[in-house]
Write an enzyme that holds these catalytic residues in place. Structure first.
Site, PDB file in Angstrom:
ATOM      1  N   TYR A   1       4.497  13.725   1.097  1.00 34.74           N
ATOM      2  CA  TYR A   1       3.601  12.610   0.703  1.00 34.74           C
ATOM      3  C   TYR A   1       2.143  13.080   0.822  1.00 34.74           C
ATOM      4  O   TYR A   1       1.329  12.843  -0.077  1.00 34.74           O
ATOM      5  CB  TYR A   1       3.862  11.398   1.599  1.00 34.74           C
ATOM      6  CG  TYR A   1       2.856  10.269   1.462  1.00 34.74           C
ATOM      7  CD1 TYR A   1       2.851   9.440   0.344  1.00 34.74           C
ATOM      8  CD2 TYR A   1       1.919  10.015   2.470  1.00 34.74           C
ATOM      9  CE1 TYR A   1       1.939   8.389   0.228  1.00 34.74           C
ATOM     10  CE2 TYR A   1       1.008   8.968   2.361  1.00 34.74           C
ATOM     11  CZ  TYR A   1       1.018   8.163   1.238  1.00 34.74           C
ATOM     12  OH  TYR A   1       0.105   7.134   1.129  1.00 34.74           O
TER      13      TYR A   1
ATOM     14  N   SER B   1      -5.710   8.307   0.703  1.00 39.61           N
ATOM     15  CA  SER B   1      -5.258   8.133   2.087  1.00 39.61           C
ATOM     16  C   SER B   1      -5.973   9.148   2.963  1.00 39.61           C
ATOM     17  O   SER B   1      -6.449  10.177   2.469  1.00 39.61           O
ATOM     18  CB  SER B   1      -3.747   8.385   2.140  1.00 39.61           C
ATOM     19  OG  SER B   1      -3.320   8.575   3.475  1.00 39.61           O
TER      20      SER B   1
HETATM   21  N1  NAP Z   1       0.542   1.519   3.663  1.00 40.83           N
HETATM   22  C1  NAP Z   1      -0.244   2.450   4.149  1.00 40.83           C
HETATM   23  O1  NAP Z   1      -0.294   2.685   5.370  1.00 40.83           O
HETATM   24  C2  NAP Z   1      -1.154   3.236   3.209  1.00 40.83           C
HETATM   25  C3  NAP Z   1      -2.199   3.980   3.780  1.00 40.83           C
HETATM   26  C4  NAP Z   1      -3.077   4.678   2.935  1.00 40.83           C
HETATM   27  C5  NAP Z   1      -2.895   4.628   1.569  1.00 40.83           C
HETATM   28  N2  NAP Z   1      -1.850   3.904   1.037  1.00 40.83           N
HETATM   29  C6  NAP Z   1      -1.711   3.888  -0.418  1.00 40.83           C
HETATM   30  O2  NAP Z   1      -1.889   2.553  -0.853  1.00 40.83           O
HETATM   31  C7  NAP Z   1      -1.185   2.348  -2.095  1.00 40.83           C
HETATM   32  C8  NAP Z   1      -0.370   1.074  -2.000  1.00 40.83           C
HETATM   33  O3  NAP Z   1       0.633   1.248  -0.997  1.00 40.83           O
HETATM   34  P1  NAP Z   1       1.292   0.024  -0.212  1.00 40.83           P
HETATM   35  O4  NAP Z   1       1.033   0.279   1.221  1.00 40.83           O
HETATM   36  O5  NAP Z   1       0.930  -1.261  -0.823  1.00 40.83           O
HETATM   37  O6  NAP Z   1       2.823   0.395  -0.502  1.00 40.83           O
HETATM   38  P2  NAP Z   1       4.072  -0.540  -0.792  1.00 40.83           P
HETATM   39  O7  NAP Z   1       3.990  -1.753   0.034  1.00 40.83           O
HETATM   40  O8  NAP Z   1       5.262   0.362  -0.642  1.00 40.83           O
HETATM   41  O9  NAP Z   1       3.866  -0.940  -2.338  1.00 40.83           O
HETATM   42  C9  NAP Z   1       3.895   0.076  -3.313  1.00 40.83           C
HETATM   43  C10 NAP Z   1       3.658  -0.558  -4.682  1.00 40.83           C
HETATM   44  O10 NAP Z   1       3.653   0.511  -5.649  1.00 40.83           O
HETATM   45  C11 NAP Z   1       4.599   0.165  -6.669  1.00 40.83           C
HETATM   46  N3  NAP Z   1       5.163   1.343  -7.320  1.00 40.83           N
HETATM   47  C12 NAP Z   1       5.836   2.379  -6.764  1.00 40.83           C
HETATM   48  N4  NAP Z   1       6.217   3.249  -7.715  1.00 40.83           N
HETATM   49  C13 NAP Z   1       5.777   2.743  -8.906  1.00 40.83           C
HETATM   50  C14 NAP Z   1       5.851   3.169 -10.246  1.00 40.83           C
HETATM   51  N5  NAP Z   1       6.509   4.293 -10.616  1.00 40.83           N
HETATM   52  N6  NAP Z   1       5.265   2.406 -11.215  1.00 40.83           N
HETATM   53  C15 NAP Z   1       4.618   1.258 -10.892  1.00 40.83           C
HETATM   54  N7  NAP Z   1       4.540   0.777  -9.638  1.00 40.83           N
HETATM   55  C16 NAP Z   1       5.106   1.519  -8.658  1.00 40.83           C
HETATM   56  C17 NAP Z   1       5.662  -0.651  -5.942  1.00 40.83           C
HETATM   57  O11 NAP Z   1       6.451  -1.349  -6.884  1.00 40.83           O
HETATM   58  P3  NAP Z   1       7.999  -1.795  -6.580  1.00 40.83           P
HETATM   59  O12 NAP Z   1       7.907  -3.124  -5.854  1.00 40.83           O
HETATM   60  O13 NAP Z   1       8.608  -1.875  -7.926  1.00 40.83           O
HETATM   61  O14 NAP Z   1       8.613  -0.728  -5.716  1.00 40.83           O
HETATM   62  C18 NAP Z   1       4.764  -1.538  -5.087  1.00 40.83           C
HETATM   63  O15 NAP Z   1       4.224  -2.574  -5.866  1.00 40.83           O
HETATM   64  C19 NAP Z   1      -0.377   3.629  -2.320  1.00 40.83           C
HETATM   65  O16 NAP Z   1      -1.048   4.453  -3.246  1.00 40.83           O
HETATM   66  C20 NAP Z   1      -0.356   4.294  -0.951  1.00 40.83           C
HETATM   67  O17 NAP Z   1      -0.196   5.695  -1.049  1.00 40.83           O
HETATM   68  C21 NAP Z   1      -1.005   3.188   1.827  1.00 40.83           C
END
Ligand code: NAP
Length: 237
Positions: free
Chosen positions: A143, A130
């Protein structure tokens, strides 16, 4: 790294960016995509292979690495963000969970799958980072700390795995249209666009992928004048 014909595993592939990664990999010609999810019954897209995977459970991670011993491309996408400041947070719970998932969980995955990638010719290991891997915002400080730790892990792994020929890629992005950033009323990039850009970077063997325009801008602003960048954050918060 050639995506066509690759065998990929994406963590957190049941929703959000992970789901987009899985679909984008299939579109780019991956031969097989394991979709890791805490609850694999929530993986409903056709074409992927659901796999039970909680990245914070080291024994389960090792079992998954044994089960998916043909992986050549690992995408560590799973993560949590609890919008928790360092001092004003009511407890340490969010900080612990973020560090346990984003840093230690990713480390468990890297340790379990590095030998698999090595045995399969090197392959690639991708960590979803990120812009807050580079700076800390007061609204979600813990975070940011966990994503900074994950960046350090990524950069160290690149050196540690060079000998076995594994490409280690850090993908950087600002806000993405997923549940994680849903509470924030800010400009966001679609998960599909981020996934496509990341996969293109992997195909081009880039060490660092700036998957949206904002991440490249922030990287440049911090390099230019970090004090001015933080002064801007202080004015806004
Ligand atoms: N959204 C943003 O603005 C943003 C920006 C930069 C980087 N990111 C990064 O992008 C990645 C994906 O985020 P996202 O935006 O798609 O978030 P999200 O919509 O909250 O989805 C998170 C995913 O991670 C899974 N997860 C969480 N804890 C887990 C665990 N212990 N074991 C296995 N799976 C787990 C969740 O599963 P469940 O459905 O079971 O909860 C879900 O599938 C993350 O690494 C985040 O830090 C996000």
């Amino acid at each position: 790294m050639q995506i066509k014909g690759a065998t990929a595993l994406v963590s957190g592939a049941n929703r959000g960016l992970g789901r987009a990664f899985a679909q984008a990999l299939l579109q780019a010609g991956a031969a097989k995509v394991y979709a890791g999810a805490r609850d694999p019954s929530r993986v409903t897209d056709p074409g992927v292979i659901p796999v039970a995977l909680d990245i914070t459970d080291p024994n389960a991670v090792i079992a998954t690495a044994r089960e998916c011993s043909d992986v050549t491309l690992l995408i560590n996408n799973a993560g949590v963000m609890w919008m928790s400041p360092f001092i004003a947070a009511p407890s340490m719970e969010a900080a612990r969970d973020e560090m346990m998932t984003n840093y230690f969980g990713t480390l468990y995955m890297c340790r379990a799958f590095s030998p698999v990638l090595g045995a399969n010719g090197g392959g690639a290991l991708v960590n979803m980072l990120s812009v807050v891997s580079w700076f800390t915002h007061p609204m979600n400080g813990s975070y940011c700390a966990s994503k900074a730790a994950e960046r350090a892990l990524t950069d160290g792994l690149r050196l540690e795995l060079a000998e076995q020929g594994t490409l280690v890629v850090g993908v950087y992005a600002s806000f993405i249209e997923t549940d994680m950033a849903a509470v924030l009323d800010v400009p966001k990039t679609s998960a599909d666009a981020i996934a496509r850009s990341a996969i293109e970077g992997v195909a081009n063997k880039q060490y660092e992928v700036f998957a949206d325009a904002r991440s490249a801008e922030i990287k440049a602003a911090l390099a230019r004048d970090a004090d001015a960048f933080y002064a801007g954050l202080a004015r806004k918060s």
